[in-house]
Write a protein that holds these residues in place. Structure first.
Motif, PDB file in Angstrom:
ATOM      1  N   ASN A  23      10.098   1.140  -7.010  1.00  0.00           N
ATOM      2  CA  ASN A  23       9.113   2.378  -7.040  1.00  0.00           C
ATOM      3  C   ASN A  23       9.536   3.384  -6.178  1.00  0.00           C
ATOM      4  O   ASN A  23      10.227   3.107  -5.268  1.00  0.00           O
ATOM      5  CB  ASN A  23       7.939   1.557  -6.600  1.00  0.00           C
ATOM      6  CG  ASN A  23       7.202   0.446  -7.194  1.00  0.00           C
ATOM      7  OD1 ASN A  23       6.732   0.739  -8.288  1.00  0.00           O
ATOM      8  ND2 ASN A  23       7.362  -0.622  -6.662  1.00  0.00           N
ATOM      9  N   SER A  70       0.510   2.436  -5.742  1.00  0.00           N
ATOM     10  CA  SER A  70      -0.030   1.495  -4.707  1.00  0.00           C
ATOM     11  C   SER A  70       0.117   2.153  -3.245  1.00  0.00           C
ATOM     12  O   SER A  70       0.974   2.943  -2.815  1.00  0.00           O
ATOM     13  CB  SER A  70       0.878   0.384  -4.526  1.00  0.00           C
ATOM     14  OG  SER A  70       0.715  -0.643  -3.421  1.00  0.00           O
ATOM     15  N   TYR A  71      -0.886   2.015  -2.502  1.00  0.00           N
ATOM     16  CA  TYR A  71      -0.963   2.649  -1.002  1.00  0.00           C
ATOM     17  C   TYR A  71      -0.776   1.678  -0.106  1.00  0.00           C
ATOM     18  O   TYR A  71      -0.935   1.784   1.423  1.00  0.00           O
ATOM     19  CB  TYR A  71      -2.139   3.300  -0.983  1.00  0.00           C
ATOM     20  CG  TYR A  71      -2.496   4.468  -1.709  1.00  0.00           C
ATOM     21  CD1 TYR A  71      -1.602   5.809  -1.500  1.00  0.00           C
ATOM     22  CD2 TYR A  71      -3.309   4.711  -2.858  1.00  0.00           C
ATOM     23  CE1 TYR A  71      -1.825   6.960  -2.366  1.00  0.00           C
ATOM     24  CE2 TYR A  71      -3.555   5.771  -3.666  1.00  0.00           C
ATOM     25  CZ  TYR A  71      -3.020   6.807  -3.504  1.00  0.00           C
ATOM     26  OH  TYR A  71      -2.934   7.888  -4.170  1.00  0.00           O
ATOM     27  N   ASP A  72      -0.388   0.371  -0.462  1.00  0.00           N
ATOM     28  CA  ASP A  72      -0.421  -0.725   0.609  1.00  0.00           C
ATOM     29  C   ASP A  72       1.017  -1.424   0.206  1.00  0.00           C
ATOM     30  O   ASP A  72       0.918  -2.583   0.548  1.00  0.00           O
ATOM     31  CB  ASP A  72      -1.504  -1.799   0.537  1.00  0.00           C
ATOM     32  CG  ASP A  72      -1.578  -2.250  -1.131  1.00  0.00           C
ATOM     33  OD1 ASP A  72      -0.801  -2.000  -1.762  1.00  0.00           O
ATOM     34  OD2 ASP A  72      -2.995  -2.991  -1.076  1.00  0.00           O
ATOM     35  N   LYS A  73       2.049  -0.718  -0.047  1.00  0.00           N
ATOM     36  CA  LYS A  73       3.409  -1.093  -0.270  1.00  0.00           C
ATOM     37  C   LYS A  73       3.506  -2.263  -1.245  1.00  0.00           C
ATOM     38  O   LYS A  73       4.117  -3.221  -1.077  1.00  0.00           O
ATOM     39  CB  LYS A  73       4.083  -1.663   1.172  1.00  0.00           C
ATOM     40  CG  LYS A  73       3.963  -0.375   2.174  1.00  0.00           C
ATOM     41  CD  LYS A  73       5.214  -0.571   3.262  1.00  0.00           C
ATOM     42  CE  LYS A  73       5.155   0.661   3.955  1.00  0.00           C
ATOM     43  NZ  LYS A  73       6.303   0.990   4.842  1.00  0.00           N
ATOM     44  N   GLY A  74       2.757  -2.002  -2.282  1.00  0.00           N
ATOM     45  CA  GLY A  74       2.733  -2.917  -3.465  1.00  0.00           C
ATOM     46  C   GLY A  74       1.906  -4.234  -3.340  1.00  0.00           C
ATOM     47  O   GLY A  74       2.052  -5.068  -4.432  1.00  0.00           O
ATOM     48  N   GLN A  75       1.166  -4.444  -2.428  1.00  0.00           N
ATOM     49  CA  GLN A  75       0.332  -5.721  -2.535  1.00  0.00           C
ATOM     50  C   GLN A  75      -0.699  -5.269  -3.653  1.00  0.00           C
ATOM     51  O   GLN A  75      -1.121  -6.217  -4.206  1.00  0.00           O
ATOM     52  CB  GLN A  75      -0.504  -5.689  -1.207  1.00  0.00           C
ATOM     53  CG  GLN A  75       0.711  -6.304   0.116  1.00  0.00           C
ATOM     54  CD  GLN A  75      -0.130  -6.349   1.357  1.00  0.00           C
ATOM     55  OE1 GLN A  75      -1.105  -7.182   1.391  1.00  0.00           O
ATOM     56  NE2 GLN A  75       0.114  -5.471   2.318  1.00  0.00           N
ATOM     57  N   THR A  76      -1.153  -4.462  -3.626  1.00  0.00           N
ATOM     58  CA  THR A  76      -2.193  -3.976  -5.121  1.00  0.00           C
ATOM     59  C   THR A  76      -1.762  -2.776  -5.604  1.00  0.00           C
ATOM     60  O   THR A  76      -1.428  -1.697  -4.858  1.00  0.00           O
ATOM     61  CB  THR A  76      -3.710  -4.011  -4.299  1.00  0.00           C
ATOM     62  OG1 THR A  76      -3.524  -2.718  -3.593  1.00  0.00           O
ATOM     63  CG2 THR A  76      -4.088  -5.309  -4.048  1.00  0.00           C
ATOM     64  N   PHE A  77      -1.587  -2.656  -6.954  1.00  0.00           N
ATOM     65  CA  PHE A  77      -1.114  -1.441  -7.507  1.00  0.00           C
ATOM     66  C   PHE A  77      -2.607  -0.935  -8.538  1.00  0.00           C
ATOM     67  O   PHE A  77      -3.324  -1.787  -8.995  1.00  0.00           O
ATOM     68  CB  PHE A  77      -0.051  -1.586  -8.480  1.00  0.00           C
ATOM     69  CG  PHE A  77       1.123  -1.170  -8.028  1.00  0.00           C
ATOM     70  CD1 PHE A  77       1.385   0.045  -8.248  1.00  0.00           C
ATOM     71  CD2 PHE A  77       2.135  -2.041  -7.511  1.00  0.00           C
ATOM     72  CE1 PHE A  77       2.800   0.631  -7.923  1.00  0.00           C
ATOM     73  CE2 PHE A  77       3.368  -1.578  -7.217  1.00  0.00           C
ATOM     74  CZ  PHE A  77       3.688  -0.158  -7.178  1.00  0.00           C
ATOM     75  N   SER A  78      -2.794   0.244  -8.612  1.00  0.00           N
ATOM     76  CA  SER A  78      -3.867   0.747  -9.370  1.00  0.00           C
ATOM     77  C   SER A  78      -3.220   0.284 -10.819  1.00  0.00           C
ATOM     78  O   SER A  78      -1.931   0.272 -11.216  1.00  0.00           O
ATOM     79  CB  SER A  78      -3.896   2.272  -9.531  1.00  0.00           C
ATOM     80  OG  SER A  78      -2.768   3.001  -9.826  1.00  0.00           O
ATOM     81  N   GLU A 108       8.952   5.848  -3.413  1.00  0.00           N
ATOM     82  CA  GLU A 108       8.038   5.721  -2.134  1.00  0.00           C
ATOM     83  C   GLU A 108       7.810   7.259  -1.412  1.00  0.00           C
ATOM     84  O   GLU A 108       8.881   7.838  -1.032  1.00  0.00           O
ATOM     85  CB  GLU A 108       8.556   4.803  -1.247  1.00  0.00           C
ATOM     86  CG  GLU A 108       7.674   4.569   0.175  1.00  0.00           C
ATOM     87  CD  GLU A 108       8.038   3.796   1.092  1.00  0.00           C
ATOM     88  OE1 GLU A 108       8.703   2.762   0.753  1.00  0.00           O
ATOM     89  OE2 GLU A 108       7.748   3.917   2.348  1.00  0.00           O
ATOM     90  N   TRP A 167       3.520   4.210  -3.257  1.00  0.00           N
ATOM     91  CA  TRP A 167       4.644   3.845  -4.056  1.00  0.00           C
ATOM     92  C   TRP A 167       4.087   3.951  -5.589  1.00  0.00           C
ATOM     93  O   TRP A 167       3.130   3.817  -6.070  1.00  0.00           O
ATOM     94  CB  TRP A 167       4.757   2.087  -4.108  1.00  0.00           C
ATOM     95  CG  TRP A 167       5.438   1.565  -2.756  1.00  0.00           C
ATOM     96  CD1 TRP A 167       5.711   2.321  -1.619  1.00  0.00           C
ATOM     97  CD2 TRP A 167       6.027   0.521  -2.530  1.00  0.00           C
ATOM     98  NE1 TRP A 167       6.323   1.661  -0.727  1.00  0.00           N
ATOM     99  CE2 TRP A 167       6.529   0.299  -1.566  1.00  0.00           C
ATOM    100  CE3 TRP A 167       6.145  -0.869  -3.539  1.00  0.00           C
ATOM    101  CZ2 TRP A 167       7.151  -0.731  -0.939  1.00  0.00           C
ATOM    102  CZ3 TRP A 167       6.691  -1.834  -2.971  1.00  0.00           C
ATOM    103  CH2 TRP A 167       7.492  -1.950  -1.440  1.00  0.00           C
TER     104      TRP A 167
END
Lengths: 374, 289
Positions: free
Chosen positions: A367, A279-287, A369, A322
């Motif tokens: 995760n 996730s590059y937005d601190k966990g808001q969205t995960f691949s 970081e 993350w």
């Protein structure tokens, strides 16, 4: 500002290598434990700390297996097992190797005779397969070791943009003018150099002496808009699934041996499926979880081992990465190699998952970081 | 203080089933800090084993299990095995091949090849073809299948010949006075003169108890923990070693013929230091550096 534990300059790892590894959601010290002389310092989160490449000696030794006849081991390193751009290096060559190249059929003489040998190591600095410059390094001194004399060259540094060192060695003997020899590039394993393609970097998840370890090999943090080689070592996977506690036995077979017939346990070959999510937005969205393909010729783990790795493109707007990992350990019940199987514990060809484990720094839903800078 | 070790086991270069790389990897996984491959009478696996151990970060001793005899050529004949341990740097091929034990191993490989080819040549045409005689003849001694690989080849291609070969192959040791017809004392002297350390392998296995005691009294070291010793036997030999100021070791004698079981104890630091040839920063070995 965040407070982290760092190692003083000259110990095993440095502040930069560790500063980018923080446990997501944790407010204090990082969790990557290494031996060394520790102190606590404040590091500004926006501050880029350059990695000191340190110094080391490249010691020539027998390669063995699929390697060229001779390969280099890193000794007396002030950082870790990797060579980096700007690192102050010498080459050490055992005297027996020089003697054997010059006098292959003669017994080893005493140290006084060995010290009459001379050699020049030529180092080719390569960038993406192309030689950009060379350095000629004469043997500058003899070092006495527990197991005999070692010739040591003068120092050199891999230049900026260098990603590989290739070597040749020419030899002569002041005690025997007719004796000359050379070892070309095919006889001497090349050495990969990290840090030649900054700001692209390498995030390496491995282990050391039973402790999980995470490093940005080139030091510092990741950079937005660059690429990152994400590596996950086989030995880390061993530890995460507790490999030695897994039974890989798939049955029994009767085999012939010197003392007659004997029933032996037969084993399936353990293999790993390593997946990761980022996730590059601190966990808001995960691949979604994606596989880390196995690489058996990785620059990170070397010959005979497997690294699970992929290239990540860090988005231009990323502030952090993350990451967590998911490791499945499996065997395949392949009985074909055994002629007289007496017990089959599984169906022919059956794949069996022995362990399904997540690699999170602080348990479920935490995760790793990696700090990403603009 | 003890170091986790396995200093005696076999590979495909003698009568084991593991490659040197597989042998090392298993022991890395078990967390051993010092290991050795000790094949019967040859050091051929050492370069590959040493390279694999270096990559695995495990200290490695070049070793060989030397065959000698009590009462060679008599009805009381029995094999006695002496382990020879060189310091680690001898694993480098240019140094290894200059040792007398390496050179003896080369002769052993050549003799084994002769023995197998002689036996194959005496078989009917169909059996010779099935066993791939032409391929075997073309192989150099160093590439020729060793004991277990030869047995596997016969089992795979002509299983009905296995018993005959097993009876025949015993002659390899029992008929060859030049290579094997020495007593353990001579073997110990040979090992020492080659710069290696001598250790009596699995002393609890031999029938002649008096000769065994005499050899153990003469030897530098004794293999105490091995799969061939039950717990009480190991204790007896450990007591003997400690009472007589001997080195003693912990190993398995693994041939990959049974589930692997770690030795119940490590090897004393004092023995490890002697085998390595120098005093240790022992913390480094224990830490795997």
């Amino acid at each position: 500002m965040i407070r982290i534990k760092v190692l003083r300059v000259g110990t095993a790892l440095n502040a930069a290598a560790m500063s980018s590894i923080v446990v997501a959601g944790a407010s204090g010290a990082i969790g990557c434990a290494v031996d060394g002389d520790e102190e606590s310092v404040d590091v500004g989160v926006s501050e880029e700390v350059a990695l000191s490449p340190g110094s080391a000696r490249l010691e020539l030794q027998p390669g063995g297996g699929p390697l060229p006849p001779f390969a280099f081991a890193l000794a007396a390193s002030t950082t870790d097992e990797f060579v980096r751009v700007g690192e102050v290096l010498t080459v050490g060559v055992p005297a027996w190797l020089l003697w054997d190249a010059l006098h292959p059929n003669e017994s080893m003489p005493d140290d006084a005779r060995l010290a009459k040998l001379r050699g020049t190591m030529t180092v080719g600095f390569h960038d993406k397969g192309k030689k950009t410059s060379t350095a000629k390094l004469d043997i500058a001194s003899w070092k006495s070791t527990i197991y005999g004399l070692q010739a040591v060259t003068k120092t050199f540094k891999p230049p900026k943009s260098c990603d590989e060192l290739r070597f040749t060695l020419t030899l002569k003997d002041l005690g025997d003018a007719k004796a000359t020899a050379s070892l070309d590039e095919s006889k001497l394993a090349s050495v990969h150099v990290f840090g030649g393609e900054l700001q692209n970097k390498t995030a390496f998840f491995d282990n050391d002496s039973g402790k999980l370890r995470t490093r940005i090999v080139e030091g510092g943090d990741l950079h937005a808009g660059t690429s990152v080689l994400l590596g996950y070592s086989d030995w880390r996977a061993d530890q995460v699934v507790d490999k030695m506690q897994l039974s890989t036995q798939i049955g029994t077979a009767i085999v012939n041996g010197r003392f007659g017939q004997v029933t032996i346990p037969i084993y399936g070959k353990l293999s790993y499926e390593v997946r990761y999510a980022v996730s590059y937005d601190k966990g808001q969205t995960f691949s979604g979880e994606a596989p880390l393909p196995a690489n058996t010729s990785s620059l990170l783990t070397g010959v005979g081992r497997t690294d699970y790795e992929t290239l990540l493109a860090v988005p231009a707007n990323a502030g952090a990465a993350w990451i967590y990992f998911h490791v499945k350990a499996s065997i395949v019940a392949d009985y074909a190699a055994f002629g007289n199987v007496t017990q089959k514990w599984y169906a022919d060809g059956q794949s069996v998952v022995l362990k399904d484990a997540y690699d999170n720094p602080s348990g479920s839903y935490s995760n790793y970081e990696l700090v990403v800078r603009p | 203080m003890y170091v986790p070790t396995d200093l005696h086991g076999h590979t495909i270069f003698s009568d084991g089933r593991a490659t040197p790389e597989e042998y090392v990897e298993l022991r890395r996984g078990h967390g051993f800090r010092l290991i050795a491959i000790a094949d019967h009478d040859l050091l051929a696996a050492v370069p590959r084993g040493a390279a694999a151990a270096a990559r695995a970060g495990v200290a490695f001793l070049p070793a060989v299990e030397v065959t000698a005899f009590f009462h060679f050529g008599t009805s009381l004949a029995e094999q006695v095995h002496l382990l020879a341990y060189f310091p680690p740097h001898v694993a480098a091929p240019p140094l290894l091949r200059r040792t007398a034990l390496w050179q003896r191993g080369v002769r052993v490989q050549a003799r084994w090849r002769e023995l197998v080819l002689e036996w194959v040549a005496g078989l009917p045409e169909g059996d010779r073809a099935a066993l791939g005689e032409a391929d075997l003849v073309a192989m150099a001694p160093a590439d020729f299948p060793a004991t277990q690989s030869t047995i596997d080849r016969i089992t795979r291609r002509r299983p009905e010949l296995f018993d005959a070969f097993r009876r025949h192959h015993i002659r390899f040791w029992e008929d060859d006075r030049e290579l094997f017809g020495w007593d353990p004392e001579a073997a110990i002297d040979f090992i020492r003169s080659d710069g290696a350390t001598d250790v009596v392998a699995h002393p609890g296995r031999y029938r002649d108890a008096d000769r065994t005691l005499a050899i153990c009294a003469r030897a530098t070291g004794i293999e105490v923990y091995t799969s061939r010793h039950r717990g009480e036997v190991a204790k007896t030999w450990r007591d003997f070693a400690e009472a007589n100021g001997k080195l003693w070791t912990a190993s398995t004698d693994d041939h990959q013929n049974a589930a692997y079981a770690r030795p119940p104890c490590g090897t004393p630091v004092s023995t490890v230091e002697r085998l390595l040839g120098h005093a240790l920063p022992i913390e480094e070995i224990l830490a795997g550096r």
